[in-house]
Motif scaffolding. Structure first.
Motif, PDB file in Angstrom:
ATOM      1  N   ARG A   9      -3.467  -1.016  12.503  1.00 33.08           N
ATOM      2  CA  ARG A   9      -4.455  -1.662  11.637  1.00 33.08           C
ATOM      3  C   ARG A   9      -5.836  -1.494  12.254  1.00 33.08           C
ATOM      4  NH1 ARG A   9      -0.365  -5.669  11.373  1.00 33.08           N
ATOM      5  NH2 ARG A   9       0.535  -5.718   9.302  1.00 33.08           N
ATOM      6  N   GLU A  18      -9.879  -3.331   6.144  1.00 33.94           N
ATOM      7  CA  GLU A  18      -8.485  -3.427   5.745  1.00 33.94           C
ATOM      8  C   GLU A  18      -7.727  -2.123   5.883  1.00 33.94           C
ATOM      9  OE1 GLU A  18      -6.951  -6.267   4.663  1.00 33.94           O
ATOM     10  OE2 GLU A  18      -8.797  -7.279   5.254  1.00 33.94           O
ATOM     11  N   GLU A  19      -8.258  -1.152   6.585  1.00 35.89           N
ATOM     12  CA  GLU A  19      -7.631   0.166   6.673  1.00 35.89           C
ATOM     13  C   GLU A  19      -6.425   0.125   7.611  1.00 35.89           C
ATOM     14  OE1 GLU A  19      -8.907   4.758   7.686  1.00 35.89           O
ATOM     15  OE2 GLU A  19     -10.407   3.180   7.717  1.00 35.89           O
ATOM     16  N   ARG A  27       0.846  -1.190   0.000  1.00 30.03           N
ATOM     17  CA  ARG A  27       0.000   0.000   0.000  1.00 30.03           C
ATOM     18  C   ARG A  27       0.877   1.233   0.000  1.00 30.03           C
ATOM     19  NH1 ARG A  27      -5.193  -1.055   3.711  1.00 30.03           N
ATOM     20  NH2 ARG A  27      -5.481  -3.207   3.153  1.00 30.03           N
TER      21      ARG A  27
END
Length: 131
Positions: A116, A121-122, A90
Motif C-alpha cells: 500500500r 489509496e494506491e 479493486r
C-alpha cells in the motif's frame, strides 16, 4: 554572462538567442518534472510493508509475442502471461512467473502480497501465493 530564465525576460532580449534559451528552460523543466515524479514514486512505495490478502482471479490471458519500436530498432517482445485479480474491491493486473500462472485458474481464491502506498489509496501486487 547574463542568462535570462523568466519567459518575460526572454521576450525582451534579442530574437537570435531566444529560441535556444527557451529550449534550455523547457528541457530543464522537463528534467525537473521527471525527477519529481521519480521521487514521488520512491516516497510512495519505498519501505512500505507487504500485506497478505486474499483475492479472486477474475481473468487469465496471454499477451502474444509481438514486435515494438524501442530506441532505434524493432525488438521482438516475448509472450507474457497476465492475470487479473480482484482484491480489496479493486481489480489489479499482475504478470506472475510461469509456474504460478499455471497453478491458478479463473475463479480461484489466492493469497496476494500487496504493497500500500504511504500517501493516497494506491496499492500494487508484489507477488501471488504460494510464497
Amino acid at each position: 554572462m547574463n542568462f535570462p530564465t523568466i519567459p518575460f525576460e526572454l521576450a525582451g532580449v534579442d530574437g537570435a538567442g531566444t529560441a535556444p534559451k527557451v529550449i534550455l528552460v523547457a528541457g530543464a523543466c522537463l528534467v525537473a518534472l521527471v525527477a519529481a515524479l521519480l521521487i514521488r514514486r520512491l516516497v510512495l512505495f519505498l519501505w512500505a510493508k507487504k500485506v497478505i490478502a486474499v483475492g479472486n482471479v477474475s481473468r487469465k490471458w496471454v499477451i502474444p509475442e509481438h514486435r515494438e519500436w524501442q530506441a532505434k530498432a524493432y525488438v521482438k517482445v516475448p509472450a507474457k502471461n497476465m492475470i487479473e485479480v480482484c482484491v480489496e474491491n479493486r481489480t489489479l493486473e499482475f504478470a506472475p512467473i510461469d509456474w504460478k500462472y499455471d497453478r491458478v485458474s479463473e475463479g480461484d481464491q489466492i493469497e496476494v502480497a500487496l504493497q500500500r502506498a504511504r500517501l493516497g489509496e494506491e496499492i500494487r501486487i508484489v507477488d501471488i501465493g504460494p510464497f
